[in-house]
Design an enzyme around this catalytic site. Structure first.
Site, mmCIF file in Angstrom:
data_model
loop_
_atom_site.group_PDB
_atom_site.id
_atom_site.type_symbol
_atom_site.label_atom_id
_atom_site.label_comp_id
_atom_site.label_asym_id
_atom_site.label_seq_id
_atom_site.Cartn_x
_atom_site.Cartn_y
_atom_site.Cartn_z
ATOM 1 N N THR A 1 0.834 -1.215 0.000
ATOM 2 C CA THR A 1 0.000 0.000 0.000
ATOM 3 C C THR A 1 0.861 1.253 0.000
ATOM 4 O O THR A 1 1.862 1.338 0.709
ATOM 5 C CB THR A 1 -0.943 0.055 1.221
ATOM 6 O OG1 THR A 1 -1.710 -1.127 1.252
ATOM 7 C CG2 THR A 1 -1.842 1.262 1.207
ATOM 8 N N ARG B 1 -12.566 -9.040 -1.493
ATOM 9 C CA ARG B 1 -12.195 -8.392 -0.227
ATOM 10 C C ARG B 1 -11.727 -6.953 -0.503
ATOM 11 O O ARG B 1 -10.892 -6.707 -1.357
ATOM 12 C CB ARG B 1 -11.080 -9.190 0.435
ATOM 13 C CG ARG B 1 -10.563 -8.601 1.756
ATOM 14 C CD ARG B 1 -9.347 -7.722 1.555
ATOM 15 N NE ARG B 1 -8.740 -7.308 2.830
ATOM 16 C CZ ARG B 1 -7.758 -6.423 2.915
ATOM 17 N NH1 ARG B 1 -7.262 -5.857 1.836
ATOM 18 N NH2 ARG B 1 -7.261 -6.082 4.086
ATOM 19 N N VAL B 2 -12.293 -6.001 0.213
ATOM 20 C CA VAL B 2 -11.851 -4.608 0.112
ATOM 21 C C VAL B 2 -11.264 -4.216 1.457
ATOM 22 O O VAL B 2 -11.850 -4.505 2.506
ATOM 23 C CB VAL B 2 -13.031 -3.680 -0.259
ATOM 24 C CG1 VAL B 2 -12.589 -2.221 -0.252
ATOM 25 C CG2 VAL B 2 -13.581 -4.049 -1.641
ATOM 26 N N GLY B 3 -10.112 -3.582 1.427
ATOM 27 C CA GLY B 3 -9.427 -3.205 2.663
ATOM 28 C C GLY B 3 -9.621 -1.749 3.022
ATOM 29 O O GLY B 3 -10.437 -1.028 2.425
ATOM 30 N N ASP B 4 -8.866 -1.318 4.015
ATOM 31 C CA ASP B 4 -9.006 0.043 4.545
ATOM 32 C C ASP B 4 -8.622 1.129 3.555
ATOM 33 O O ASP B 4 -9.056 2.276 3.687
ATOM 34 C CB ASP B 4 -8.153 0.190 5.813
ATOM 35 C CG ASP B 4 -6.668 -0.009 5.527
ATOM 36 O OD1 ASP B 4 -6.315 -0.942 4.761
ATOM 37 O OD2 ASP B 4 -5.852 0.759 6.068
ATOM 38 N N THR C 1 -1.250 1.994 6.445
ATOM 39 C CA THR C 1 -0.942 0.753 5.742
ATOM 40 C C THR C 1 -0.929 -0.359 6.794
ATOM 41 O O THR C 1 -0.898 -0.086 7.987
ATOM 42 C CB THR C 1 0.416 0.786 5.014
ATOM 43 O OG1 THR C 1 1.452 0.901 5.994
ATOM 44 C CG2 THR C 1 0.512 1.953 4.059
ATOM 45 N N GLY C 2 -0.931 -1.586 6.333
ATOM 46 C CA GLY C 2 -0.914 -2.709 7.263
ATOM 47 C C GLY C 2 -2.257 -3.416 7.291
ATOM 48 O O GLY C 2 -2.979 -3.447 6.296
ATOM 49 N N GLY D 1 -5.595 -3.986 7.183
ATOM 50 C CA GLY D 1 -6.712 -3.117 6.858
ATOM 51 C C GLY D 1 -7.953 -3.381 7.680
ATOM 52 O O GLY D 1 -8.706 -2.457 8.011
HETATM 53 N N1 ASP Z 1 -3.813 -1.951 4.265
HETATM 54 C C1 ASP Z 1 -3.772 -2.812 3.120
HETATM 55 C C2 ASP Z 1 -5.042 -3.606 3.056
HETATM 56 O O1 ASP Z 1 -5.568 -3.981 4.092
HETATM 57 C C3 ASP Z 1 -2.614 -3.770 3.063
HETATM 58 C C4 ASP Z 1 -1.257 -3.245 3.482
HETATM 59 O O2 ASP Z 1 -1.082 -2.048 3.687
HETATM 60 O O3 ASP Z 1 -0.318 -4.052 3.636
HETATM 61 O O4 ASP Z 1 -5.475 -3.907 1.974
#
Ligand code: ASP
Length: 312
Positions: free
Chosen positions: A167, A195-198, A218-219, A221
Protein backbone atom coordinates in the site's frame (compact mmCIF):
# COMPACT_ATOMS: atom_id res chain seq x y z
CA UNK A 1 4.40 23.04 1.50
CA UNK A 2 4.98 19.44 2.46
CA UNK A 3 4.49 16.00 1.02
CA UNK A 4 4.95 12.83 3.03
CA UNK A 5 4.31 9.15 2.45
CA UNK A 6 5.03 5.50 3.09
CA UNK A 7 8.53 4.35 2.01
CA UNK A 8 7.33 3.08 -1.34
CA UNK A 9 6.07 6.61 -2.17
CA UNK A 10 9.72 7.55 -2.77
CA UNK A 11 9.32 7.25 -6.56
CA UNK A 12 6.39 9.68 -6.52
CA UNK A 13 7.28 12.35 -3.95
CA UNK A 14 9.52 14.47 -6.24
CA UNK A 15 6.68 14.59 -8.77
CA UNK A 16 4.22 15.69 -6.10
CA UNK A 17 6.67 18.24 -4.70
CA UNK A 18 7.19 19.72 -8.18
CA UNK A 19 3.40 20.25 -8.40
CA UNK A 20 3.38 22.04 -5.04
CA UNK A 21 6.38 24.20 -5.96
CA UNK A 22 4.57 25.39 -9.10
CA UNK A 23 1.64 26.51 -6.96
CA UNK A 24 -0.41 23.41 -7.72
CA UNK A 25 -2.96 21.84 -5.41
CA UNK A 26 -2.40 19.25 -2.72
CA UNK A 27 -4.92 17.05 -4.54
CA UNK A 28 -2.91 17.14 -7.78
CA UNK A 29 0.31 16.48 -5.85
CA UNK A 30 -1.20 13.45 -4.11
CA UNK A 31 -2.74 12.03 -7.28
CA UNK A 32 0.39 12.43 -9.42
CA UNK A 33 2.71 11.08 -6.73
CA UNK A 34 0.52 8.00 -6.30
CA UNK A 35 0.20 7.45 -10.07
CA UNK A 36 4.00 7.10 -10.23
CA UNK A 37 3.85 4.38 -7.57
CA UNK A 38 0.95 2.65 -9.33
CA UNK A 39 3.06 2.53 -12.52
CA UNK A 40 6.09 1.03 -10.75
CA UNK A 41 6.07 -2.69 -11.71
CA UNK A 42 8.68 -3.45 -9.04
CA UNK A 43 6.21 -2.53 -6.31
CA UNK A 44 4.13 -5.66 -5.75
CA UNK A 45 1.68 -3.95 -3.43
CA UNK A 46 0.23 -1.22 -5.65
CA UNK A 47 -1.14 -0.89 -9.20
CA UNK A 48 0.76 -2.51 -12.09
CA UNK A 49 2.72 -5.48 -10.76
CA UNK A 50 0.53 -5.75 -7.65
CA UNK A 51 0.04 -9.28 -6.32
CA UNK A 52 -3.32 -10.88 -7.15
CA UNK A 53 -6.13 -12.31 -5.07
CA UNK A 54 -6.57 -16.00 -4.32
CA UNK A 55 -7.81 -16.72 -7.85
CA UNK A 56 -4.94 -14.89 -9.56
CA UNK A 57 -6.81 -11.66 -10.39
CA UNK A 58 -5.31 -8.30 -9.44
CA UNK A 59 -7.95 -6.25 -7.59
CA UNK A 60 -7.06 -2.69 -6.63
CA UNK A 61 -8.43 -0.36 -3.92
CA UNK A 62 -7.82 3.40 -3.67
CA UNK A 63 -9.19 6.56 -2.12
CA UNK A 64 -8.54 10.29 -2.14
CA UNK A 65 -9.82 13.02 0.18
CA UNK A 66 -9.81 16.80 -0.15
CA UNK A 67 -9.23 18.45 3.22
CA UNK A 68 -10.68 21.79 2.15
CA UNK A 69 -14.15 20.41 1.36
CA UNK A 70 -13.99 17.00 3.04
CA UNK A 71 -15.19 15.48 -0.20
CA UNK A 72 -13.84 12.04 -0.92
CA UNK A 73 -13.76 9.44 -3.66
CA UNK A 74 -12.97 5.75 -3.42
CA UNK A 75 -12.92 2.59 -5.51
CA UNK A 76 -12.70 -1.03 -4.37
CA UNK A 77 -11.92 -4.27 -6.18
CA UNK A 78 -11.04 -2.59 -9.50
CA UNK A 79 -9.53 -4.87 -12.17
CA UNK A 80 -7.58 -3.95 -15.31
CA UNK A 81 -6.99 -0.25 -14.60
CA UNK A 82 -3.53 0.95 -13.65
CA UNK A 83 -4.58 4.12 -11.82
CA UNK A 84 -7.36 3.52 -9.30
CA UNK A 85 -6.34 6.76 -7.54
CA UNK A 86 -7.43 8.72 -10.63
CA UNK A 87 -10.71 6.80 -10.87
CA UNK A 88 -11.30 7.58 -7.18
CA UNK A 89 -10.71 11.26 -7.88
CA UNK A 90 -13.21 11.21 -10.75
CA UNK A 91 -15.76 9.53 -8.45
CA UNK A 92 -15.23 12.40 -6.01
CA UNK A 93 -15.47 15.11 -8.64
CA UNK A 94 -17.96 13.82 -11.21
CA UNK A 95 -20.49 11.68 -9.35
CA UNK A 96 -22.95 12.28 -6.53
CA UNK A 97 -21.25 9.32 -4.80
CA UNK A 98 -18.15 8.66 -2.73
CA UNK A 99 -17.47 4.96 -3.29
CA UNK A 100 -17.77 2.60 -6.28
CA UNK A 101 -16.78 -1.06 -6.33
CA UNK A 102 -16.08 -3.80 -8.85
CA UNK A 103 -17.91 -3.74 -12.18
CA UNK A 104 -19.52 -0.37 -11.53
CA UNK A 105 -16.15 1.22 -10.83
CA UNK A 106 -14.73 -0.39 -14.00
CA UNK A 107 -17.68 0.80 -16.09
CA UNK A 108 -17.18 4.32 -14.75
CA UNK A 109 -13.43 4.14 -15.50
CA UNK A 110 -14.19 3.26 -19.13
CA UNK A 111 -16.71 6.10 -19.37
CA UNK A 112 -14.01 8.46 -18.06
CA UNK A 113 -11.69 7.27 -20.84
CA UNK A 114 -9.20 5.33 -18.70
CA UNK A 115 -7.53 2.55 -20.66
CA UNK A 116 -7.69 -1.11 -19.72
CA UNK A 117 -4.41 -2.90 -19.18
CA UNK A 118 -3.12 -6.24 -17.90
CA UNK A 119 -1.94 -5.57 -14.34
CA UNK A 120 -0.45 -9.01 -13.64
CA UNK A 121 3.26 -8.89 -14.49
CA UNK A 122 5.30 -12.05 -15.05
CA UNK A 123 7.12 -11.47 -11.76
CA UNK A 124 3.88 -11.02 -9.78
CA UNK A 125 2.46 -14.14 -11.43
CA UNK A 126 5.55 -16.09 -10.38
CA UNK A 127 5.27 -14.92 -6.75
CA UNK A 128 1.56 -15.77 -6.76
CA UNK A 129 2.15 -19.28 -8.13
CA UNK A 130 5.00 -19.92 -5.74
CA UNK A 131 2.55 -19.13 -2.92
CA UNK A 132 0.09 -21.66 -4.32
CA UNK A 133 2.83 -24.29 -4.63
CA UNK A 134 3.82 -23.62 -1.02
CA UNK A 135 0.29 -24.60 -0.09
CA UNK A 136 -0.36 -21.23 1.48
CA UNK A 137 -3.42 -20.47 -0.61
CA UNK A 138 -5.80 -21.89 -3.15
CA UNK A 139 -8.22 -23.87 -1.01
CA UNK A 140 -11.74 -23.81 -2.45
CA UNK A 141 -13.68 -23.07 0.73
CA UNK A 142 -13.55 -20.18 3.12
CA UNK A 143 -12.16 -21.76 6.26
CA UNK A 144 -9.21 -23.21 4.37
CA UNK A 145 -8.78 -19.87 2.65
CA UNK A 146 -8.59 -18.13 5.99
CA UNK A 147 -6.06 -20.65 7.27
CA UNK A 148 -4.02 -20.00 4.16
CA UNK A 149 -4.19 -16.27 4.74
CA UNK A 150 -2.92 -16.67 8.29
CA UNK A 151 0.10 -18.51 6.94
CA UNK A 152 0.68 -15.81 4.38
CA UNK A 153 0.27 -12.93 6.82
CA UNK A 154 2.67 -14.55 9.25
CA UNK A 155 5.31 -14.45 6.52
CA UNK A 156 4.90 -10.77 5.78
CA UNK A 157 7.23 -9.14 8.34
CA UNK A 158 10.07 -11.38 7.20
CA UNK A 159 9.40 -10.72 3.52
CA UNK A 160 9.07 -7.00 4.08
CA UNK A 161 12.37 -6.87 6.02
CA UNK A 162 11.65 -3.62 7.81
CA UNK A 163 9.95 -1.85 4.93
CA UNK A 164 6.27 -1.03 4.74
CA UNK A 165 4.42 -4.14 3.66
CA UNK A 166 2.05 -3.04 0.98
CA UNK A 167 0.00 0.00 0.00
CA UNK A 168 1.08 3.55 -0.71
CA UNK A 169 0.08 6.54 1.44
CA UNK A 170 0.68 10.15 0.33
CA UNK A 171 -0.35 13.29 2.28
CA UNK A 172 0.26 16.82 0.98
CA UNK A 173 -0.06 20.43 2.17
CA UNK A 174 -0.06 23.00 -0.62
CA UNK A 175 0.92 26.68 -0.69
CA UNK A 176 -2.72 27.70 -0.24
CA UNK A 177 -2.95 25.83 3.07
CA UNK A 178 -5.00 22.94 1.70
CA UNK A 179 -4.42 19.33 2.71
CA UNK A 180 -5.12 16.20 0.67
CA UNK A 181 -4.67 12.49 1.38
CA UNK A 182 -4.45 9.50 -0.97
CA UNK A 183 -4.06 5.74 -0.61
CA UNK A 184 -3.69 3.02 -3.26
CA UNK A 185 -3.10 -0.72 -2.96
CA UNK A 186 -3.47 -4.17 -4.46
CA UNK A 187 -4.38 -5.26 -0.92
CA UNK A 188 -3.25 -8.45 0.68
CA UNK A 189 -1.88 -10.98 -1.77
CA UNK A 190 -3.95 -14.19 -1.94
CA UNK A 191 -6.88 -12.25 -0.44
CA UNK A 192 -10.38 -13.61 -0.78
CA UNK A 193 -11.88 -12.37 -4.08
CA UNK A 194 -13.94 -9.26 -3.48
CA UNK A 195 -12.19 -8.39 -0.23
CA UNK A 196 -11.85 -4.61 0.11
CA UNK A 197 -9.43 -3.21 2.66
CA UNK A 198 -9.01 0.04 4.54
CA UNK A 199 -7.28 1.81 1.63
CA UNK A 200 -10.66 2.35 -0.03
CA UNK A 201 -12.57 3.10 3.16
CA UNK A 202 -12.70 6.77 4.10
CA UNK A 203 -12.12 7.09 7.83
CA UNK A 204 -10.29 3.76 8.04
CA UNK A 205 -7.20 4.04 5.81
CA UNK A 206 -7.62 7.69 4.80
CA UNK A 207 -8.96 10.87 6.34
CA UNK A 208 -8.28 14.54 5.75
CA UNK A 209 -9.62 17.78 7.24
CA UNK A 210 -7.92 21.14 6.58
CA UNK A 211 -8.75 22.30 10.08
CA UNK A 212 -6.93 19.53 11.95
CA UNK A 213 -4.78 17.37 9.68
CA UNK A 214 -4.48 14.38 7.37
CA UNK A 215 -3.78 10.73 8.15
CA UNK A 216 -3.42 7.47 6.24
CA UNK A 217 -2.65 3.85 7.07
CA UNK A 218 -0.94 0.75 5.74
CA UNK A 219 -0.91 -2.71 7.26
CA UNK A 220 -3.77 -4.82 8.57
CA UNK A 221 -6.71 -3.12 6.86
CA UNK A 222 -9.37 -4.98 8.81
CA UNK A 223 -8.03 -3.44 12.02
CA UNK A 224 -7.99 0.08 10.54
CA UNK A 225 -11.61 -0.45 9.44
CA UNK A 226 -12.72 -1.68 12.86
CA UNK A 227 -10.97 1.16 14.72
CA UNK A 228 -11.53 3.91 12.09
CA UNK A 229 -7.84 4.59 12.55
CA UNK A 230 -7.27 7.48 10.11
CA UNK A 231 -10.37 9.28 11.37
CA UNK A 232 -9.32 8.65 14.98
CA UNK A 233 -5.96 10.29 14.34
CA UNK A 234 -7.60 13.40 12.91
CA UNK A 235 -10.08 13.49 15.83
CA UNK A 236 -7.21 13.24 18.32
CA UNK A 237 -5.61 16.21 16.52
CA UNK A 238 -8.94 18.01 16.84
CA UNK A 239 -9.00 17.24 20.56
CA UNK A 240 -5.66 19.02 20.94
CA UNK A 241 -3.00 16.31 20.57
CA UNK A 242 0.03 17.02 18.41
CA UNK A 243 0.85 14.61 15.57
CA UNK A 244 3.00 12.48 17.90
CA UNK A 245 0.28 12.08 20.48
CA UNK A 246 -2.53 11.61 17.97
CA UNK A 247 -0.80 8.86 16.02
CA UNK A 248 0.34 7.06 19.14
CA UNK A 249 -3.15 7.10 20.68
CA UNK A 250 -4.77 5.75 17.52
CA UNK A 251 -2.19 2.94 17.37
CA UNK A 252 -2.76 2.14 21.04
CA UNK A 253 -6.53 1.98 20.41
CA UNK A 254 -5.86 -1.24 18.49
CA UNK A 255 -4.93 -2.93 21.75
CA UNK A 256 -8.64 -2.96 22.64
CA UNK A 257 -9.34 -5.24 19.67
CA UNK A 258 -8.56 -8.90 19.24
CA UNK A 259 -7.36 -10.03 15.84
CA UNK A 260 -5.77 -13.46 15.33
CA UNK A 261 -4.76 -12.38 11.81
CA UNK A 262 -2.97 -9.21 12.91
CA UNK A 263 0.15 -8.50 10.86
CA UNK A 264 1.17 -4.87 11.30
CA UNK A 265 -0.20 -1.35 11.44
CA UNK A 266 1.47 1.79 10.14
CA UNK A 267 0.23 5.35 9.83
CA UNK A 268 1.41 8.76 8.64
CA UNK A 269 0.15 12.12 9.93
CA UNK A 270 0.46 15.69 8.54
CA UNK A 271 -0.89 18.82 10.24
CA UNK A 272 -2.06 22.10 8.65
CA UNK A 273 1.16 23.67 10.01
CA UNK A 274 3.26 21.12 8.11
CA UNK A 275 4.31 19.06 11.13
CA UNK A 276 4.47 15.37 10.42
CA UNK A 277 4.94 12.05 12.17
CA UNK A 278 4.69 8.36 11.34
CA UNK A 279 4.13 5.22 13.39
CA UNK A 280 4.55 1.50 13.03
CA UNK A 281 3.94 -1.64 15.03
CA UNK A 282 7.21 -2.89 13.51
CA UNK A 283 10.49 -1.68 14.92
CA UNK A 284 12.46 -0.75 11.82
CA UNK A 285 9.89 0.89 9.54
CA UNK A 286 10.60 4.18 7.77
CA UNK A 287 8.63 6.93 6.03
CA UNK A 288 9.57 9.57 3.46
CA UNK A 289 8.97 13.30 3.12
CA UNK A 290 9.91 16.50 1.28
CA UNK A 291 9.30 20.20 1.85
CA UNK A 292 10.05 23.28 -0.25
CA UNK A 293 13.71 23.26 0.82
CA UNK A 294 14.31 19.56 0.05
CA UNK A 295 16.75 18.75 -2.74
CA UNK A 296 15.89 15.05 -2.52
CA UNK A 297 13.49 12.71 -0.77
CA UNK A 298 14.26 12.49 2.94
CA UNK A 299 13.69 9.42 5.05
CA UNK A 300 13.12 9.03 8.79
CA UNK A 301 12.26 6.17 11.14
CA UNK A 302 8.66 5.73 12.21
CA UNK A 303 7.90 5.83 15.93
CA UNK A 304 7.50 2.25 17.12
CA UNK A 305 4.25 1.56 19.00
CA UNK A 306 3.75 -1.95 20.33
CA UNK A 307 0.39 -3.41 19.25
CA UNK A 308 0.42 -6.59 21.29
CA UNK A 309 -3.27 -7.14 21.96
CA UNK A 310 -3.89 -7.22 18.23
CA UNK A 311 -2.44 -10.72 18.20
CA UNK A 312 -5.22 -11.85 20.57
N1 ASP B 1 -3.81 -1.95 4.27
C1 ASP B 1 -3.77 -2.81 3.12
C2 ASP B 1 -5.04 -3.61 3.06
O1 ASP B 1 -5.57 -3.98 4.09
C3 ASP B 1 -2.61 -3.77 3.06
C4 ASP B 1 -1.26 -3.25 3.48
O2 ASP B 1 -1.08 -2.05 3.69
O3 ASP B 1 -0.32 -4.05 3.64
O4 ASP B 1 -5.47 -3.91 1.97
Amino acid sequence: MNIIGSSNARVGLPIGMAVLRKGGSALDAVELAIRAVESNPLDHTVGLGGLPNLLGTVELDASIMDGSTRTAGAVGGVRRFEHPISIARRVMQDLPHAFLVGEGAERFALECGFEETDLLTAEAQEIYQRGLRDGKAGAPHASAVLRAMVGRLAMQPERASGKDAGTVNVLALDGHGHLAAGVSTSGFAWKYPGRVGDSAVIGAGNYCDNRYGAAACTGRGEMAIRAATAHSIVMYLRAGDGPDGAGRRAMEDLNDLEDPYFSAMNCVVLTPEGHHAAFSSEETAMYVFMDESSVEVQEAPRTFVRVAAGRA
